[in-house]
Design a protein around this motif. Structure first.
Motif, PDB file in Angstrom:
ATOM      1  N   LEU A  81       0.829  -1.207   0.000  1.00  0.00           N
ATOM      2  CA  LEU A  81       0.000   0.000   0.000  1.00  0.00           C
ATOM      3  C   LEU A  81       0.864   1.258   0.000  1.00  0.00           C
ATOM      4  O   LEU A  81       1.972   1.263   0.537  1.00  0.00           O
ATOM      5  N   SER A  82       0.338   2.328  -0.551  1.00  0.00           N
ATOM      6  CA  SER A  82       1.000   3.626  -0.438  1.00  0.00           C
ATOM      7  C   SER A  82       0.907   4.062   1.019  1.00  0.00           C
ATOM      8  O   SER A  82       0.098   3.533   1.792  1.00  0.00           O
ATOM      9  N   GLU A  83       1.708   5.034   1.400  1.00  0.00           N
ATOM     10  CA  GLU A  83       1.665   5.512   2.782  1.00  0.00           C
ATOM     11  C   GLU A  83       0.272   6.020   3.170  1.00  0.00           C
ATOM     12  O   GLU A  83      -0.253   5.614   4.209  1.00  0.00           O
ATOM     13  N   PRO A  84      -0.376   6.873   2.357  1.00  0.00           N
ATOM     14  CA  PRO A  84      -1.733   7.319   2.728  1.00  0.00           C
ATOM     15  C   PRO A  84      -2.728   6.154   2.834  1.00  0.00           C
ATOM     16  O   PRO A  84      -3.542   6.118   3.759  1.00  0.00           O
ATOM     17  N   ASP A  85      -2.653   5.189   1.900  1.00  0.00           N
ATOM     18  CA  ASP A  85      -3.566   4.048   1.957  1.00  0.00           C
ATOM     19  C   ASP A  85      -3.264   3.160   3.162  1.00  0.00           C
ATOM     20  O   ASP A  85      -4.174   2.614   3.790  1.00  0.00           O
ATOM     21  N   GLY A  86      -1.983   2.999   3.497  1.00  0.00           N
ATOM     22  CA  GLY A  86      -1.611   2.223   4.679  1.00  0.00           C
ATOM     23  C   GLY A  86      -2.099   2.868   5.962  1.00  0.00           C
ATOM     24  O   GLY A  86      -2.532   2.183   6.889  1.00  0.00           O
ATOM     25  N   ILE A  87      -2.035   4.183   6.018  1.00  0.00           N
ATOM     26  CA  ILE A  87      -2.542   4.908   7.191  1.00  0.00           C
ATOM     27  C   ILE A  87      -4.051   4.722   7.303  1.00  0.00           C
ATOM     28  O   ILE A  87      -4.582   4.442   8.394  1.00  0.00           O
ATOM     29  N   ARG A  88      -4.762   4.832   6.174  1.00  0.00           N
ATOM     30  CA  ARG A  88      -6.216   4.637   6.195  1.00  0.00           C
ATOM     31  C   ARG A  88      -6.566   3.201   6.605  1.00  0.00           C
ATOM     32  O   ARG A  88      -7.508   2.971   7.369  1.00  0.00           O
ATOM     33  N   ALA A  89      -5.814   2.226   6.102  1.00  0.00           N
ATOM     34  CA  ALA A  89      -6.066   0.827   6.466  1.00  0.00           C
ATOM     35  C   ALA A  89      -5.814   0.598   7.957  1.00  0.00           C
ATOM     36  O   ALA A  89      -6.563  -0.133   8.615  1.00  0.00           O
ATOM     37  N   THR A  90      -4.781   1.232   8.491  1.00  0.00           N
ATOM     38  CA  THR A  90      -4.481   1.105   9.922  1.00  0.00           C
ATOM     39  C   THR A  90      -5.580   1.758  10.754  1.00  0.00           C
ATOM     40  O   THR A  90      -6.009   1.208  11.773  1.00  0.00           O
TER      41      THR A  90
END
Length: 194
Positions: free
Chosen positions: A167-176
Motif C-alpha cells: 500500500l502507499s503511505e496514505p492508503d496504509g494509514i487509512r487501512a491502519t
C-alpha cells in the motif's frame, strides 16, 4: 539543550508532546544514567511550556522496556513519559526491526514491551506493516495490542505509523485507522474475565 528548540516549536504549534530517541554512546548503564540526567533537565524546561517529553522504543537500549521503565521511575516527572510503539523492538540496532542489508538479530517481545511501557504512556504509536485480505495486520496482533492498551486505562492519543507495502503511505494509514476502529470496537464489546 539541543532539544529545547523542539520544545519551543511544539509549544508554538500547540502540540502536547515531543518524542525523543534514547540513544547515546557508552554502556547500557552509562546511557541510562545520562538519559535520567538529560530527561530531568529537558522535562524541567518543557514543563514551563506545558509540553511532555516522551521516549519511544526505537531500537537498541530503548527497545528494552524494562530499561525504559527504570528511567521513568528514576526521572519521576509528570511530563516525562513513554510513547509505546507496536513495532521497533529490535535490540541489535537502531531504527526499528530492520535496516537495508541488516536484519535484526535480537528482538524484545513486542507485547511484553508495550505492556511494560504503558504505565508511563502519554501517547501510543500503532505501527503497521502489511495487511491480509480481511484488513488484519499480519505482523502484529492488533486485538492483543489494543486489549493491553484498554486494560492499562490509557486514555490518550493513538497515533498511526505505516511502514509497509504494497500500500502507499496514505492508503496504509487509512487501512491502519480502519483496523484500529474495528478492533477497538471489538475489544470494548468483550466481557471481562472473572
Amino acid at each position: 539543550e539541543n532539544h529545547f528548540k523542539w520544545v519551543d516549536a511544539a509549544s508554538i504549534l500547540g502540540c502536547h508532546s515531543i518524542r525523543i530517541n534514547a540513544f547515546g554512546d557508552g554502556s547500557k548503564e552509562e546511557v541510562q544514567a545520562a538519559m535520567v540526567d538529560a530527561l530531568k533537565q529537558l522535562g524541567t524546561y518543557a514543563a514551563k511550556a506545558n509540553i511532555n517529553v516522551l521516549i519511544e522504543n526505537h531500537g537498541l537500549y530503548s527497545a528494552d522496556a524494562k530499561w525504559v521503565a527504570e528511567i521513568m521511575q528514576q526521572v519521576s516527572m509528570a511530563n516525562v513519559g513513554t510513547l509505546p510503539d507496536f513495532g521497533n523492538w529490535c535490540l541489535s540496532h537502531k531504527w526499528g526491526s530492520t535496516q537495508p542489508g541488516k536484519e535484526c538479530t535480537e528482538v524484545y517481545d513486542r507485547y511484553m514491551g508495550v505492556a511494560e511501557t504503558l504505565p508511563f504512556a502519554q501517547g501510543v504509536s500503532a505501527k503497521s506493516y502489511t495487511f491480509d485480505e480481511q484488513g488484519e495486520e499480519i505482523v502484529i496482533d492488533y486485538s492483543r495490542m489494543l486489549k493491553l492498551v484498554k486494560d492499562s486505562d490509557f486514555d490518550g492519543y493513538i497515533g498511526i505509523e505505516y511502514e509497509g507495502s504494497p500500500l502507499s503511505e496514505p492508503d496504509g494509514i487509512r487501512a491502519t485507522k480502519a483496523l484500529l476502529e474495528k478492533t477497538w470496537e471489538k475489544v470494548n464489546q468483550e466481557k471481562p474475565v472473572q
